[in-house]
Design an enzyme around this catalytic site. Sequence first.
Site, PDB file in Angstrom:
ATOM      1  N   THR A 121      -3.636 120.601  72.370  1.00 35.54           N
ATOM      2  CA  THR A 121      -4.114 119.554  73.276  1.00 35.54           C
ATOM      3  C   THR A 121      -5.609 119.276  73.087  1.00 35.54           C
ATOM      4  O   THR A 121      -6.361 120.168  72.673  1.00 35.54           O
ATOM      5  CB  THR A 121      -3.870 120.018  74.736  1.00 35.54           C
ATOM      6  OG1 THR A 121      -4.548 119.154  75.633  1.00 35.54           O
ATOM      7  CG2 THR A 121      -4.383 121.442  74.976  1.00 35.54           C
ATOM      8  N   ASP A 122      -6.013 118.068  73.451  1.00 36.96           N
ATOM      9  CA  ASP A 122      -7.446 117.737  73.404  1.00 36.96           C
ATOM     10  C   ASP A 122      -8.240 118.504  74.469  1.00 36.96           C
ATOM     11  O   ASP A 122      -9.472 118.557  74.411  1.00 36.96           O
ATOM     12  CB  ASP A 122      -7.662 116.220  73.562  1.00 36.96           C
ATOM     13  CG  ASP A 122      -7.087 115.639  74.841  1.00 36.96           C
ATOM     14  OD1 ASP A 122      -6.477 116.390  75.637  1.00 36.96           O
ATOM     15  OD2 ASP A 122      -7.245 114.420  75.055  1.00 36.96           O
ATOM     16  N   GLU A 123      -7.536 119.095  75.449  1.00 37.56           N
ATOM     17  CA  GLU A 123      -8.241 119.787  76.542  1.00 37.56           C
ATOM     18  C   GLU A 123      -8.989 121.020  76.070  1.00 37.56           C
ATOM     19  O   GLU A 123      -9.829 121.542  76.805  1.00 37.56           O
ATOM     20  CB  GLU A 123      -7.252 120.198  77.632  1.00 37.56           C
ATOM     21  CG  GLU A 123      -6.621 119.031  78.309  1.00 37.56           C
ATOM     22  CD  GLU A 123      -5.919 119.419  79.598  1.00 37.56           C
ATOM     23  OE1 GLU A 123      -6.149 120.531  80.092  1.00 37.56           O
ATOM     24  OE2 GLU A 123      -5.148 118.597  80.087  1.00 37.56           O
ATOM     25  N   TYR A 148      -4.947 126.777  81.956  1.00 41.83           N
ATOM     26  CA  TYR A 148      -4.059 126.157  80.957  1.00 41.83           C
ATOM     27  C   TYR A 148      -4.805 125.891  79.653  1.00 41.83           C
ATOM     28  O   TYR A 148      -4.395 126.343  78.573  1.00 41.83           O
ATOM     29  CB  TYR A 148      -3.468 124.836  81.495  1.00 41.83           C
ATOM     30  CG  TYR A 148      -2.909 123.945  80.400  1.00 41.83           C
ATOM     31  CD1 TYR A 148      -1.785 124.333  79.668  1.00 41.83           C
ATOM     32  CD2 TYR A 148      -3.530 122.729  80.064  1.00 41.83           C
ATOM     33  CE1 TYR A 148      -1.291 123.535  78.642  1.00 41.83           C
ATOM     34  CE2 TYR A 148      -3.036 121.933  79.039  1.00 41.83           C
ATOM     35  CZ  TYR A 148      -1.916 122.338  78.329  1.00 41.83           C
ATOM     36  OH  TYR A 148      -1.432 121.550  77.309  1.00 41.83           O
ATOM     37  N   LYS A 152      -4.421 127.508  75.821  1.00 42.46           N
ATOM     38  CA  LYS A 152      -4.121 126.686  74.632  1.00 42.46           C
ATOM     39  C   LYS A 152      -5.225 126.878  73.586  1.00 42.46           C
ATOM     40  O   LYS A 152      -4.951 126.982  72.389  1.00 42.46           O
ATOM     41  CB  LYS A 152      -3.997 125.196  75.009  1.00 42.46           C
ATOM     42  CG  LYS A 152      -2.765 124.831  75.813  1.00 42.46           C
ATOM     43  CD  LYS A 152      -1.439 125.116  75.115  1.00 42.46           C
ATOM     44  CE  LYS A 152      -1.187 124.225  73.920  1.00 42.46           C
ATOM     45  NZ  LYS A 152       0.200 124.406  73.388  1.00 42.46           N
TER      46      LYS A 152
HETATM   47  P1  NAD Z   1       6.768 120.597  79.181  1.00 36.31           P
HETATM   48  O1  NAD Z   1       6.238 121.469  80.259  1.00 36.31           O
HETATM   49  O2  NAD Z   1       7.433 119.310  79.531  1.00 36.31           O
HETATM   50  O3  NAD Z   1       7.794 121.413  78.273  1.00 36.31           O
HETATM   51  C1  NAD Z   1       7.566 122.743  77.902  1.00 36.31           C
HETATM   52  C2  NAD Z   1       8.893 123.313  77.398  1.00 36.31           C
HETATM   53  O4  NAD Z   1       8.638 124.668  76.961  1.00 36.31           O
HETATM   54  C3  NAD Z   1       9.979 123.400  78.482  1.00 36.31           C
HETATM   55  O5  NAD Z   1      11.224 122.989  77.955  1.00 36.31           O
HETATM   56  C4  NAD Z   1      10.012 124.880  78.842  1.00 36.31           C
HETATM   57  O6  NAD Z   1      11.300 125.321  79.297  1.00 36.31           O
HETATM   58  C5  NAD Z   1       9.642 125.509  77.499  1.00 36.31           C
HETATM   59  N1  NAD Z   1       9.082 126.862  77.660  1.00 36.31           N
HETATM   60  C6  NAD Z   1       8.123 127.266  78.543  1.00 36.31           C
HETATM   61  N2  NAD Z   1       7.899 128.591  78.391  1.00 36.31           N
HETATM   62  C7  NAD Z   1       8.711 129.012  77.380  1.00 36.31           C
HETATM   63  C8  NAD Z   1       8.927 130.264  76.748  1.00 36.31           C
HETATM   64  N3  NAD Z   1       8.276 131.365  77.143  1.00 36.31           N
HETATM   65  N4  NAD Z   1       9.814 130.332  75.734  1.00 36.31           N
HETATM   66  C9  NAD Z   1      10.493 129.228  75.334  1.00 36.31           C
HETATM   67  N5  NAD Z   1      10.353 128.024  75.907  1.00 36.31           N
HETATM   68  C10 NAD Z   1       9.462 127.910  76.916  1.00 36.31           C
HETATM   69  O7  NAD Z   1       5.528 120.365  78.218  1.00 36.31           O
HETATM   70  P2  NAD Z   1       5.156 119.093  77.301  1.00 36.31           P
HETATM   71  O8  NAD Z   1       4.337 118.159  78.086  1.00 36.31           O
HETATM   72  O9  NAD Z   1       6.367 118.630  76.600  1.00 36.31           O
HETATM   73  O10 NAD Z   1       4.176 119.804  76.247  1.00 36.31           O
HETATM   74  C11 NAD Z   1       4.675 120.358  75.033  1.00 36.31           C
HETATM   75  C12 NAD Z   1       3.526 120.862  74.201  1.00 36.31           C
HETATM   76  O11 NAD Z   1       2.622 119.803  73.932  1.00 36.31           O
HETATM   77  C13 NAD Z   1       2.696 121.958  74.877  1.00 36.31           C
HETATM   78  O12 NAD Z   1       2.328 122.894  73.904  1.00 36.31           O
HETATM   79  C14 NAD Z   1       1.472 121.216  75.403  1.00 36.31           C
HETATM   80  O13 NAD Z   1       0.362 122.064  75.480  1.00 36.31           O
HETATM   81  C15 NAD Z   1       1.300 120.167  74.318  1.00 36.31           C
HETATM   82  N6  NAD Z   1       0.636 118.915  74.711  1.00 36.31           N
HETATM   83  C16 NAD Z   1       1.078 118.205  75.777  1.00 36.31           C
HETATM   84  C17 NAD Z   1       0.484 116.968  76.079  1.00 36.31           C
HETATM   85  C18 NAD Z   1       0.958 116.105  77.242  1.00 36.31           C
HETATM   86  O14 NAD Z   1       0.359 115.103  77.528  1.00 36.31           O
HETATM   87  N7  NAD Z   1       2.045 116.442  77.913  1.00 36.31           N
HETATM   88  C19 NAD Z   1      -0.577 116.499  75.286  1.00 36.31           C
HETATM   89  C20 NAD Z   1      -1.026 117.280  74.204  1.00 36.31           C
HETATM   90  C21 NAD Z   1      -0.389 118.474  73.918  1.00 36.31           C
HETATM   91  O1  DAU Z   2      -4.837 115.824  77.515  1.00 39.66           O
HETATM   92  C1  DAU Z   2      -3.629 116.422  77.208  1.00 39.66           C
HETATM   93  C2  DAU Z   2      -3.051 117.105  78.435  1.00 39.66           C
HETATM   94  O2  DAU Z   2      -2.579 116.068  79.280  1.00 39.66           O
HETATM   95  C3  DAU Z   2      -1.946 118.094  78.110  1.00 39.66           C
HETATM   96  O3  DAU Z   2      -2.480 119.167  77.385  1.00 39.66           O
HETATM   97  C4  DAU Z   2      -1.284 118.629  79.389  1.00 39.66           C
HETATM   98  O4  DAU Z   2      -0.166 119.441  79.051  1.00 39.66           O
HETATM   99  C5  DAU Z   2      -0.817 117.447  80.205  1.00 39.66           C
HETATM  100  O5  DAU Z   2      -0.271 117.896  81.443  1.00 39.66           O
HETATM  101  C6  DAU Z   2      -1.978 116.495  80.481  1.00 39.66           C
HETATM  102  O6  DAU Z   2      -2.972 117.148  81.321  1.00 39.66           O
HETATM  103  P1  DAU Z   2      -3.686 116.367  82.530  1.00 39.66           P
HETATM  104  O7  DAU Z   2      -4.164 117.383  83.491  1.00 39.66           O
HETATM  105  O8  DAU Z   2      -4.635 115.352  82.021  1.00 39.66           O
HETATM  106  O9  DAU Z   2      -2.381 115.565  83.091  1.00 39.66           O
HETATM  107  P2  DAU Z   2      -1.819 115.303  84.581  1.00 39.66           P
HETATM  108  O10 DAU Z   2      -0.628 114.426  84.405  1.00 39.66           O
HETATM  109  O11 DAU Z   2      -1.650 116.534  85.360  1.00 39.66           O
HETATM  110  O12 DAU Z   2      -2.988 114.454  85.252  1.00 39.66           O
HETATM  111  C7  DAU Z   2      -3.528 113.293  84.625  1.00 39.66           C
HETATM  112  C8  DAU Z   2      -4.720 112.845  85.465  1.00 39.66           C
HETATM  113  O13 DAU Z   2      -4.248 112.350  86.732  1.00 39.66           O
HETATM  114  C9  DAU Z   2      -5.700 113.954  85.797  1.00 39.66           C
HETATM  115  O14 DAU Z   2      -7.013 113.413  85.788  1.00 39.66           O
HETATM  116  C10 DAU Z   2      -5.318 114.381  87.222  1.00 39.66           C
HETATM  117  C11 DAU Z   2      -4.828 113.087  87.827  1.00 39.66           C
HETATM  118  N1  DAU Z   2      -3.756 113.179  88.860  1.00 39.66           N
HETATM  119  C12 DAU Z   2      -2.672 113.966  88.604  1.00 39.66           C
HETATM  120  C13 DAU Z   2      -1.620 114.021  89.498  1.00 39.66           C
HETATM  121  C14 DAU Z   2      -0.406 114.893  89.246  1.00 39.66           C
HETATM  122  C15 DAU Z   2      -3.843 112.399  90.007  1.00 39.66           C
HETATM  123  O15 DAU Z   2      -4.820 111.658  90.238  1.00 39.66           O
HETATM  124  N2  DAU Z   2      -2.783 112.428  90.892  1.00 39.66           N
HETATM  125  C16 DAU Z   2      -1.681 113.216  90.698  1.00 39.66           C
HETATM  126  O16 DAU Z   2      -0.766 113.191  91.538  1.00 39.66           O
END
Ligand code: NAD
Ligand code: DAU
Length: 332
Positions: A121-123, A148, A152
């Site tokens: 992630t970019d975080e 988190y 990562k």
């Molecule tokens: P998600 O929470 O929707 O899915 C995570 C999946 O991993 C789930 O199916 C969960 O059951 C599985 N999991 C959790 N713990 C586990 C374990 N111990 N063993 C096996 N499986 C396990 O997450 P997502 O949003 O799909 O993110 C997927 C990946 O992408 C993560 O590595 C996250 O850091 C990265 N990522 C997410 C975003 C975003 O915007 N959502 C952006 C950049 C990177």
């Molecule tokens: O940047 C990549 C990341 O993006 C991933 O690594 C994470 O897995 C993914 O969850 C996401 O992280 P964020 O914390 O940015 O996403 P989230 O959807 O939780 O929140 C997006 C923004 O919205 C953040 O600034 C918090 C805000 N927010 C979130 C929720 C749930 C609100 O204002 N209201 C809300 O109800």
Amino acid sequence: MAHLLVTGGAGFIGSNFVHSVLSDTDDRVTVLDALTYAGDRRTLAGLPADRLEFVHGSIADGDLVDELVSGADVVVHFAAESHNDNSLRDPRPFVDTNLVGTFNLLESVRRHETRFHHISTDEVYGDLELDDPERFTETTPYNPSSPYSATKAGSDLLVRAWVRSFGIRATLSNCSNNYGPRQHIEKFIPRQVTNLLDGRRPKLYGDGLNVRDWIHVDDHNAAVLRIIQDGQIGETYLIGADGELDNRSVIELILELMGHPRDAFDHVTDRAGHDRRYAIDWSRLRDELGWQPRYRSFEEGLARTIDWYRANEAWWRPVKEAIEARYAAAGQ
Ligand code: NAD
Ligand code: DAU
């Protein structure tokens, strides 16, 4: 035809990745997923059974991981605890899965000399000021803010160390905020969409000026496939799509697209340590691998995402009440 082991393939991005691979290639996929609260077997419904195997288990189980890695050509590692707010409430599972789980995978790919792609992630880079002209690049120093993002960041550093010290064949990608179908409704966009479908008002943290850099999940996954095919071993690629928007604007757009007044939302308690802005410079991916995002209109992608949640109420409805109760307890 290759055999991919996809960890976390029943979650948001992983399941969309499996859908893309099975529809666009002849590859075979084994999904390893622990089916935590974020994983759902139904995300993989309807996919060709002769090319998809599902294994219910954890990446924290070293023996299981080793058995599955031994039969794979490539490991694509999505599995993680992924939600910042949860990591503030209870960081322990983030350490177990994101750090120890990644360590298990690294030891197995080292033993079996298997190609590995690490999804991150970019975080890991921390945050930017709203008026900073810079964006994150592959050389931005690591500076994570939350449990988190710290886990990562730690997992990325493990991968880099295993490349340098043990010569594993790994690539890494760090992507910005994804949106699209099958995202868990705890996350920002699906939470607001399902709030409106449920007769609730959207909830904006703090002043709502925090900026996220949105990318459609299919663009993220297309970039991952490209890196697996042509990326340089040991290298990191940033994935983004020039999608910077502040949270308030996203909520206003959701309200408008769903036929509500643009100001019909509530301000709620801010997230502790809330990162102000993320922004990705993805020029390396463009210049070296010729990759480009396909989704150019956030509004159009968002409208399609809203349609998906409208059409798939049975998927999110059972967990909505509990998610909102948990947020309400935190004043959010
Ligand atoms: P998600 O929470 O929707 O899915 C995570 C999946 O991993 C789930 O199916 C969960 O059951 C599985 N999991 C959790 N713990 C586990 C374990 N111990 N063993 C096996 N499986 C396990 O997450 P997502 O949003 O799909 O993110 C997927 C990946 O992408 C993560 O590595 C996250 O850091 C990265 N990522 C997410 C975003 C975003 O915007 N959502 C952006 C950049 C990177
Ligand atoms: O940047 C990549 C990341 O993006 C991933 O690594 C994470 O897995 C993914 O969850 C996401 O992280 P964020 O914390 O940015 O996403 P989230 O959807 O939780 O929140 C997006 C923004 O919205 C953040 O600034 C918090 C805000 N927010 C979130 C929720 C749930 C609100 O204002 N209201 C809300 O109800």
